[in-house]
Structure formats: structure tokens, C-alpha cells
Design a protein around this motif. Structure first.
Motif, PDB file in Angstrom:
ATOM      1  N   GLU A 101       0.963  -1.223  -0.074  1.00 25.91           N
ATOM      2  CA  GLU A 101       0.023   0.210  -0.161  1.00 25.91           C
ATOM      3  C   GLU A 101       0.893   1.038   0.029  1.00 25.91           C
ATOM      4  O   GLU A 101       1.774   1.162   0.907  1.00 25.91           O
ATOM      5  CB  GLU A 101      -0.866   0.059   1.183  1.00 25.91           C
ATOM      6  CG  GLU A 101      -1.712  -1.052   1.233  1.00 25.91           C
ATOM      7  CD  GLU A 101      -2.688  -1.156  -0.067  1.00 25.91           C
ATOM      8  OE1 GLU A 101      -3.396  -0.112  -0.385  1.00 25.91           O
ATOM      9  OE2 GLU A 101      -3.470  -2.106  -0.149  1.00 25.91           O
ATOM     10  N   ALA A 102       0.738   2.084  -0.894  1.00 27.48           N
ATOM     11  CA  ALA A 102       1.498   3.266  -0.966  1.00 27.48           C
ATOM     12  C   ALA A 102       1.446   4.181   0.256  1.00 27.48           C
ATOM     13  O   ALA A 102       2.606   4.742   0.635  1.00 27.48           O
ATOM     14  CB  ALA A 102       0.927   4.215  -2.133  1.00 27.48           C
ATOM     15  N   ALA A 161       0.709   0.432 -10.444  1.00 26.10           N
ATOM     16  CA  ALA A 161      -0.260   1.339  -9.825  1.00 26.10           C
ATOM     17  C   ALA A 161       0.225   2.020  -8.544  1.00 26.10           C
ATOM     18  O   ALA A 161       0.475   3.076  -8.229  1.00 26.10           O
ATOM     19  CB  ALA A 161      -1.831   0.871  -9.676  1.00 26.10           C
ATOM     20  N   LEU A 162       0.874   0.873  -7.858  1.00 27.88           N
ATOM     21  CA  LEU A 162       1.556   1.027  -6.720  1.00 27.88           C
ATOM     22  C   LEU A 162       2.736   1.906  -6.716  1.00 27.88           C
ATOM     23  O   LEU A 162       3.160   2.821  -5.994  1.00 27.88           O
ATOM     24  CB  LEU A 162       1.759  -0.169  -5.842  1.00 27.88           C
ATOM     25  CG  LEU A 162       2.980  -0.203  -4.780  1.00 27.88           C
ATOM     26  CD1 LEU A 162       2.182   0.692  -3.550  1.00 27.88           C
ATOM     27  CD2 LEU A 162       3.198  -1.511  -4.165  1.00 27.88           C
ATOM     28  N   ALA A 163       3.597   1.540  -7.650  1.00 26.27           N
ATOM     29  CA  ALA A 163       4.849   2.245  -7.943  1.00 26.27           C
ATOM     30  C   ALA A 163       4.609   3.663  -8.518  1.00 26.27           C
ATOM     31  O   ALA A 163       5.356   4.532  -7.950  1.00 26.27           O
ATOM     32  CB  ALA A 163       5.545   1.463  -8.994  1.00 26.27           C
ATOM     33  N   GLN A 164       3.757   3.759  -9.391  1.00 26.66           N
ATOM     34  CA  GLN A 164       3.418   5.057  -9.652  1.00 26.66           C
ATOM     35  C   GLN A 164       2.700   5.963  -8.656  1.00 26.66           C
ATOM     36  O   GLN A 164       3.188   7.228  -8.730  1.00 26.66           O
ATOM     37  CB  GLN A 164       2.361   5.290 -10.908  1.00 26.66           C
ATOM     38  CG  GLN A 164       2.126   6.561 -11.761  1.00 26.66           C
ATOM     39  CD  GLN A 164       3.608   6.923 -12.418  1.00 26.66           C
ATOM     40  OE1 GLN A 164       3.857   6.063 -13.130  1.00 26.66           O
ATOM     41  NE2 GLN A 164       4.128   7.884 -11.941  1.00 26.66           N
ATOM     42  N   GLU A 165       2.188   5.641  -7.573  1.00 27.93           N
ATOM     43  CA  GLU A 165       1.528   6.498  -6.716  1.00 27.93           C
ATOM     44  C   GLU A 165       2.762   6.638  -5.644  1.00 27.93           C
ATOM     45  O   GLU A 165       2.782   7.950  -5.236  1.00 27.93           O
ATOM     46  CB  GLU A 165       0.476   5.566  -5.842  1.00 27.93           C
ATOM     47  CG  GLU A 165      -0.172   6.346  -4.809  1.00 27.93           C
ATOM     48  CD  GLU A 165      -1.547   5.519  -4.285  1.00 27.93           C
ATOM     49  OE1 GLU A 165      -1.864   6.126  -3.207  1.00 27.93           O
ATOM     50  OE2 GLU A 165      -1.582   4.550  -4.577  1.00 27.93           O
ATOM     51  N   VAL A 166       3.695   6.048  -5.259  1.00 28.26           N
ATOM     52  CA  VAL A 166       4.764   6.349  -4.689  1.00 28.26           C
ATOM     53  C   VAL A 166       5.582   7.280  -5.307  1.00 28.26           C
ATOM     54  O   VAL A 166       6.328   8.180  -4.678  1.00 28.26           O
ATOM     55  CB  VAL A 166       5.495   5.135  -4.007  1.00 28.26           C
ATOM     56  CG1 VAL A 166       4.664   4.368  -3.104  1.00 28.26           C
ATOM     57  CG2 VAL A 166       6.188   4.384  -4.901  1.00 28.26           C
ATOM     58  N   LEU A 167       5.778   7.156  -6.620  1.00 23.80           N
ATOM     59  CA  LEU A 167       6.607   8.049  -7.198  1.00 23.80           C
ATOM     60  C   LEU A 167       5.930   9.461  -7.492  1.00 23.80           C
ATOM     61  O   LEU A 167       6.598  10.426  -7.162  1.00 23.80           O
ATOM     62  CB  LEU A 167       6.762   7.600  -8.818  1.00 23.80           C
ATOM     63  CG  LEU A 167       8.029   6.483  -8.933  1.00 23.80           C
ATOM     64  CD1 LEU A 167       7.917   5.859 -10.268  1.00 23.80           C
ATOM     65  CD2 LEU A 167       9.138   6.777  -8.406  1.00 23.80           C
ATOM     66  N   ASP A 168       4.839   9.363  -7.587  1.00 23.03           N
ATOM     67  CA  ASP A 168       4.016  10.600  -7.655  1.00 23.03           C
ATOM     68  C   ASP A 168       4.066  11.396  -6.094  1.00 23.03           C
ATOM     69  O   ASP A 168       4.094  12.751  -6.041  1.00 23.03           O
ATOM     70  CB  ASP A 168       2.491  10.485  -8.111  1.00 23.03           C
ATOM     71  CG  ASP A 168       2.337   9.932  -9.394  1.00 23.03           C
ATOM     72  OD1 ASP A 168       3.466  10.324 -10.159  1.00 23.03           O
ATOM     73  OD2 ASP A 168       1.364   9.653  -9.973  1.00 23.03           O
ATOM     74  N   ALA A 169       4.212  10.815  -5.058  1.00 21.22           N
ATOM     75  CA  ALA A 169       4.290  11.207  -3.778  1.00 21.22           C
ATOM     76  C   ALA A 169       5.832  11.737  -3.544  1.00 21.22           C
ATOM     77  O   ALA A 169       5.942  12.227  -2.368  1.00 21.22           O
ATOM     78  CB  ALA A 169       3.882  10.236  -2.958  1.00 21.22           C
ATOM     79  N   VAL A 189       5.849   2.234 -15.766  1.00 18.93           N
ATOM     80  CA  VAL A 189       5.999   3.298 -15.103  1.00 18.93           C
ATOM     81  C   VAL A 189       6.732   4.463 -16.002  1.00 18.93           C
ATOM     82  O   VAL A 189       7.394   5.705 -15.392  1.00 18.93           O
ATOM     83  CB  VAL A 189       6.546   3.655 -13.613  1.00 18.93           C
ATOM     84  CG1 VAL A 189       5.371   2.637 -12.587  1.00 18.93           C
ATOM     85  CG2 VAL A 189       7.920   2.828 -13.566  1.00 18.93           C
ATOM     86  N   HIS A 190       7.085   4.134 -17.140  1.00 23.31           N
ATOM     87  CA  HIS A 190       7.858   4.748 -18.242  1.00 23.31           C
ATOM     88  C   HIS A 190       9.118   5.081 -17.632  1.00 23.31           C
ATOM     89  O   HIS A 190       9.904   6.388 -17.858  1.00 23.31           O
ATOM     90  CB  HIS A 190       7.113   6.308 -18.428  1.00 23.31           C
ATOM     91  CG  HIS A 190       5.623   6.162 -18.703  1.00 23.31           C
ATOM     92  ND1 HIS A 190       5.118   5.333 -19.825  1.00 23.31           N
ATOM     93  CD2 HIS A 190       4.348   6.450 -17.895  1.00 23.31           C
ATOM     94  CE1 HIS A 190       3.900   5.622 -19.634  1.00 23.31           C
ATOM     95  NE2 HIS A 190       3.423   6.100 -18.478  1.00 23.31           N
ATOM     96  N   LEU A 191       9.800   4.321 -17.151  1.00 24.27           N
ATOM     97  CA  LEU A 191      11.201   4.236 -16.702  1.00 24.27           C
ATOM     98  C   LEU A 191      12.013   3.026 -17.467  1.00 24.27           C
ATOM     99  O   LEU A 191      13.281   2.915 -16.767  1.00 24.27           O
ATOM    100  CB  LEU A 191      11.448   4.164 -15.131  1.00 24.27           C
ATOM    101  CG  LEU A 191      10.791   5.129 -14.152  1.00 24.27           C
ATOM    102  CD1 LEU A 191      11.190   5.006 -12.698  1.00 24.27           C
ATOM    103  CD2 LEU A 191      11.658   6.535 -14.820  1.00 24.27           C
ATOM    104  N   GLY A 192      11.559   2.462 -18.449  1.00 18.34           N
ATOM    105  CA  GLY A 192      11.989   1.471 -19.002  1.00 18.34           C
ATOM    106  C   GLY A 192      12.943   1.972 -20.357  1.00 18.34           C
ATOM    107  O   GLY A 192      13.359   3.194 -20.196  1.00 18.34           O
TER     108      GLY A 192
END
Length: 335
Positions: free
Chosen positions: A204-205, A275-283, A306-309
Motif C-alpha cells: 500500500e502506498a 499502480a503502486l509504484a506510480q503512486e509512490v513516485l507521484d508522492a 511507469v515509463h522508466l524502461g
């Protein structure tokens, strides 16, 4: 445009870090598959790859050899895991020196797991009892080596020793700590000389974001990297829960188990993990550290999500240590 504006613009364009955890092959037969995985992960241009080191040093020789091969054969920074549970200061100092001799300049300092079959186990007198003491010892060994050699000191100035530590956003079951206690321990690790931290996996983020908020309020200033496990295999999630005490999300496990085939299961798990990874990156997470369990596809699909590839040509690590026909060998036990 002012200097501050230039700096701010550069920071805004800064790419979050990406990194992977690899486990050394357990036997020579597993080496080809391991080095194929390593090659594909290196091609993703990670900022670093951490190499695990078994509890009580069970993978000492293989870990050192893997790290050494990454140093010699790739542009990627390897971070050597280092555990201290049940080991004397002299033994741990020797291991540190071995890694430094191999060219390692970055470590993940861990206490390690106490013996599972000894519930009343306590560290022996004179041993390195905690990751905080291990951080201290790493700095001490480096200082002694630099004091003994001007060349070593110069190399150390050019390539400073970097120490990472683990942190547990929802508390550490094995250590019996709460989140608040983990915040305090992270602050102590920072004071001991830690440069950044990697979290245990979470699902969970809010586990990550709430922990970071509490840590910052307590005075922790070092970067806190988000540790992420791709949620693609229900069996893996169950096993990780047994090992870490971090409960797998029941709805995700149920959906994975109900998926009609492996492809559908993989896609569902990647969507949930992205979805989890993007939420923590956005935070504001500075980056993602992916627990791969030596599986490259899920890790790479997560980065794409998450567009980091965006990797490069896969390097040839196939002739790495223990691979048939390789001229590189290692002495000692292969766990």
C-alpha cells in the motif's frame, strides 16, 4: 533565469532512480540462467544492482564473485549486501576488506536473520549485534585502510564509500519493532553514517508515504528508496509473507489465483504493481528498488509501466563465473 531557476529546472527533469536486487546462483547449474537475467537487467540501465549475501554469510564467496564480475564487466554500480548476525568483529572486518579488495565501494548494511531454530538466541559477546554497529564498523575499516596507505586514501577520496541501510515502513516482525521504532532506528543509522535507505517491500502506498513523513518529522534527511516486489506470482507472495511477515493483499492474491493462465496472471499483477509504484513516485519517492527474485521479465515490465524502461543492447555476461567454458573461476563453497 537565475541559478536557482536553472537548478530547479534540472531537478524537475531528474529521472527517478531504478535498481534491482539479485541473489547469487545457488549452484553452478543455475549460473547460466542467473547471468542471462543479470544481462537483461543491466541492459535496462539501472543506477545500481544490489547482490544479496545470505544470513551468517552463507553466500559469501558467490556474492563476492558476482559483485566482482559486475564491477569488471558492466557500467552498473553493484551494491554488496553485508550481514553481521552471529559474526565476530574480526570476521566481519575480514569480509569487508575482501569486498573492498574486490573494488566494492557500496554496501547494504544488514543485521541479518537470527537462527530460526533458536528462539532465545542472543548475539555473542564481541559480535557485531546490529546494522547500526555494522555501519560503524564499515566506516572504521575504511578509515584504517586509508590511514595505512596514501594510495588507498586517494582512491577513497575519488570514490567515497557509500553505505545503504534497510528500513521497515510497517515495522520489522523479526526484530519486533513498530513503525515508530523503525523511524528511530533509521535516524540512528543515519547518525552512524548511512547515506540512504531502502524499504522492505510493501503493498500500500500509504505504508511508504506515511513512514517517510514520520521519518522526516523525526529528523531523517537521507533518501528513502521504495522497495517494490512485482505482484505476479501468488505462490511468491505467500512465500514472501512467510519470510517477512508482510501480509500479501488478499484481493490481489485471489485475483491472481483465479486468472485463467500465466499471461493473464502476469498482466494483472503488473497492472497492480505499476499502480503502486506510480503512486509512490507521484508522492515523491526518489526511485524504485525492485526485488526481482532473479526474474527479469516482471521487473522490466514494471519499469515500462511507469515509463522508466528503455534499455540498451543486452551485454554479454554469459561467460560469467561458474558457467561451462568460462575462464573465470572462484574458490570456496558455492551455496
Amino acid at each position: 533565469m537565475s541559478v536557482a531557476d536553472v537548478v530547479a529546472a534540472g531537478v524537475a527533469r531528474t529521472r527517478p532512480t531504478i535498481s534491482f536486487e539479485l541473489m547469487p546462483p545457488r549452484n553452478p547449474a543455475a549460473a547460466p540462467k542467473f547471468w542471462d537475467t543479470a544481462s537483461r537487467l543491466v541492459a535496462a540501465r539501472p543506477d545500481f544492482i544490489s547482490v544479496t549475501y545470505g544470513a551468517a554469510g552463507n553466500d559469501r564467496d558467490t556474492a563476492r564473485t558476482v559483485v566482482g564480475h559486475l564491477i569488471k564487466s558492466t557500467p552498473v554500480l553493484p551494491i554488496a549486501h553485508l550481514t553481521c548476525v552471529g559474526a565476530s568483529r574480526d570476521d566481519v572486518s575480514e569480509v569487508i576488506s575482501d569486498f573492498l579488495d574486490e573494488g566494492v565501494r557500496s554496501f547494504l548494511a544488514l543485521r541479518g536473520d537470527p537462527p530460526k531454530d533458536q528462539p532465545d538466541w542472543l548475539p555473542a559477546e564481541g559480535s557485531v549485534a546490529s546494522s547500526i554497529e555494522l555501519v560503524d564498523l564499515l566506516r572504521e575499516v575504511e578509515a584504517h585502510r586509508c590511514a595505512a596507505s596514501a594510495s588507498t586514501a586517494l582512491r577513497g577520496a575519488a570514490r567515497p564509500l557509500t553505505i545503504c541501510v534497510a528500513t521497515f515502513p510497517d515495522g520489522n516482525r523479526d526484530a519486533g519493532t513498530t513503525r515508530a521504532q523503525e523511524v528511530t532506528r533509521l535516524l540512528e543509522k543515519q547518525h552512524a553514517g548511512a547515506d540512504f535507505a531502502i524499504t522492505q517491500l510493501f503493498y500500500e502506498a500509504s505504508s511508504y508515504t506515511d513512514f517517510v513523513t514520520e521519518a522526516r518529522d523525526a529528523g531523517v534527511t537521507i533518501p528513502i528508496l521504495a522497495g517494490i516486489l512485482p505482484m505476479t506470482e501468488p505462490r511468491r507472495l505467500h512465500r514472501v509473507e512467510e519470510l517477512t511477515g508482510v501480509p500479501a493483499p488478499r484481493e490481489v492474491v485471489a485475483a491472481l489465483e483465479a486468472a485463467p493462465d500465466d499471461d493473464a496472471r502476469h498482466a494483472l499483477g503488473i497492472d497492480r504493481t505499476v499502480a503502486l509504484a506510480q503512486e509512490v513516485l507521484d508522492a515523491g519517492a526518489p526511485g524504485l528498488h525492485v526485488y526481482t527474485f532473479n526474474k527479469y521479465q516482471a521487473a522490466l515490465d514494471l519499469l515500462e509501466g511507469v515509463h522508466l524502461g528503455g534499455g540498451t543492447r543486452v551485454p554479454d555476461l554469459a561467460s560469467g563465473p561458474w558457467v561451462s567454458g568460462s575462464t573465470t573461476t572462484t574458490e570456496g563453497h558455492i551455496a
